[in-house]
Motif scaffolding. Structure first.
Motif, mmCIF file in Angstrom:
data_model
loop_
_atom_site.group_PDB
_atom_site.id
_atom_site.type_symbol
_atom_site.label_atom_id
_atom_site.label_comp_id
_atom_site.label_asym_id
_atom_site.label_seq_id
_atom_site.Cartn_x
_atom_site.Cartn_y
_atom_site.Cartn_z
ATOM 1 N N THR A 286 21.382 4.567 12.598
ATOM 2 C CA THR A 286 21.975 3.754 11.544
ATOM 3 C C THR A 286 21.302 2.383 11.437
ATOM 4 N N LEU B 72 27.938 -3.946 4.494
ATOM 5 C CA LEU B 72 28.903 -2.851 4.664
ATOM 6 C C LEU B 72 28.581 -2.015 5.895
ATOM 7 N N THR B 73 27.270 -1.697 6.072
ATOM 8 C CA THR B 73 26.879 -0.874 7.218
ATOM 9 C C THR B 73 27.085 -1.607 8.534
ATOM 10 N N LEU C 165 30.785 -1.548 9.395
ATOM 11 C CA LEU C 165 31.203 -0.234 9.899
ATOM 12 C C LEU C 165 30.692 0.009 11.307
ATOM 13 N N LEU C 166 29.446 -0.449 11.572
ATOM 14 C CA LEU C 166 28.838 -0.199 12.886
ATOM 15 C C LEU C 166 29.528 -1.014 13.970
ATOM 16 N N PHE D 178 32.608 -2.102 13.773
ATOM 17 C CA PHE D 178 33.988 -1.646 13.888
ATOM 18 C C PHE D 178 34.101 -0.461 14.835
ATOM 19 N N SER D 179 32.982 0.293 15.015
ATOM 20 C CA SER D 179 33.040 1.474 15.864
ATOM 21 C C SER D 179 33.124 1.099 17.340
ATOM 22 N N TYR E 207 34.720 9.362 14.429
ATOM 23 C CA TYR E 207 34.201 8.174 13.755
ATOM 24 C C TYR E 207 32.690 8.146 13.746
ATOM 25 N N PHE F 9 27.556 8.717 6.518
ATOM 26 C CA PHE F 9 27.444 7.511 5.695
ATOM 27 C C PHE F 9 25.993 7.099 5.517
ATOM 28 N N ILE F 10 25.240 7.011 6.633
ATOM 29 C CA ILE F 10 23.884 6.466 6.507
ATOM 30 C C ILE F 10 22.961 7.473 5.833
#
Lengths: 153, 138
Positions: free
Chosen positions: A41, A142-143, A146-147, A149-150, B86, B93-94
């Motif tokens: 990611t 945004l990415t 999300l990253l 938050f994990s 998750y 997503f990516i």
């Protein structure tokens, strides 16, 4: 025009450094699978955005910047992928190279839409450059959210 | 022929919805490795199909189609990945994001009836292979 692109590039670099700092502090908590996913990611999105903005800044020297972009993408992938072990290093190299090539392609198409046989006069050039810069900044934010938050889930 | 390509988007979404319902029933039986592959294949193929077909229909709206294809790939990848974990959500997503931001350029460079029919064949085949592999593995 150059100052706006330079501001977007510096903002992207600061976001990437902040995310890398948070990930580097908690690197002993990673499992093997989570390291793989972090390297895919992070390598993809960071190298996509940064090489896209670099192509806008130095678009007059096409050969040099398209070679340098690939090296920068691989370096970003190695930096993110070397958090855990050698398996995530290979995934980081692959995803960083892919993101760098794709960012160069997006930059070339948005500066000159006729190489994809799109009609030339639909948008002017500044509109396309601004759109891809701001859209890339939004996707990067945004990415990263999300990253990070994990780590809490 | 070329004015009927919009039907293909509808067909893709219906196939994705049916596959989602099928996986929702047996999501406890599927391990995380197959879940990662399911999220990547579903998000990427739906994003590529949406971008290529929409840029053939409306070749003058490049920016809007980029936004629509990216959001479609991102949402479909997150939905299919969110069935399991998750981290599979992050993978879907990516992959949907990268494929969706690339797909209008592919569609503008390589257009034509043969290319779109071949793409549809590959996408429906990929969804069929997903269902077959989940049936074999559990």
């Amino acid at each position: 025009m150059n100052t706006i692109v330079l501001t977007i590039l510096i903002t992207n670099c600061l976001i990437a450094l902040f995310g890398y700092r948070v990930l580097f502090r908690s690197r002993y908590l990673f499992s093997d699978r989570f390291g793989f996913i972090v390297s895919i990611t992070g390598g993809n999105i960071v190298s996509l955005v940064i090489t896209n903005n670099l192509f806008y800044l130095f678009s007059n020297h096409f050969n040099v910047i398209s070679f340098m972009n690939l090296l920068i993408g691989v370096a970003i992938g190695v930096t993110i992928g070397s958090l855990l072990n050698s398996q995530t290093l290979i995934a980081g190299i692959y995803s960083g190279g892919t993101g760098a090539v794709m960012g160069t392609m997006i930059g070339a198409v948005s500066l000159d839409p006729t190489i994809c046989s799109l009609p030339a006069q639909i948008y002017n050039q500044q509109e396309l450059v601004l759109f891809f810069g701001l859209f890339g900044l939004f996707l990067h934010l945004l990415t990263t959210l999300l990253l990070l938050f994990s780590l809490k889930v | 022929m070329s004015e009927w390509f919009g039907v293909f988007i509808y067909m893709n979404l219906v196939v994705a919805l049916l596959t989602y319902i099928y996986f929702y029933k047996r999501r406890k039986l599927i391990g995380f490795h197959l879940g990662m592959n399911i999220a990547m294949v579903a998000g990427g193929s739906i994003a590529i199909g949406t971008g290529v077909i929409l840029i053939n229909q409306f070749p003058l709206h490049f920016l809007e189609i980029t936004i629509i294809a990216t959001l479609t790939g991102l949402i479909i990848g997150s939905l299919f990945g969110g069935l399991f974990d998750y981290q599979t959500l992050l993978t879907g997503f990516i992959n949907g994001l990268m494929m969706g931001i690339m797909s209008p350029m592919i569609g503008a460079a390589a257009s034509g009836t043969t290319f779109i029919l071949f793409l549809e064949f590959c996408m429906i085949g990929a969804f069929g292979l997903l269902i077959l592999s989940s049936k074999n593995s559990s």
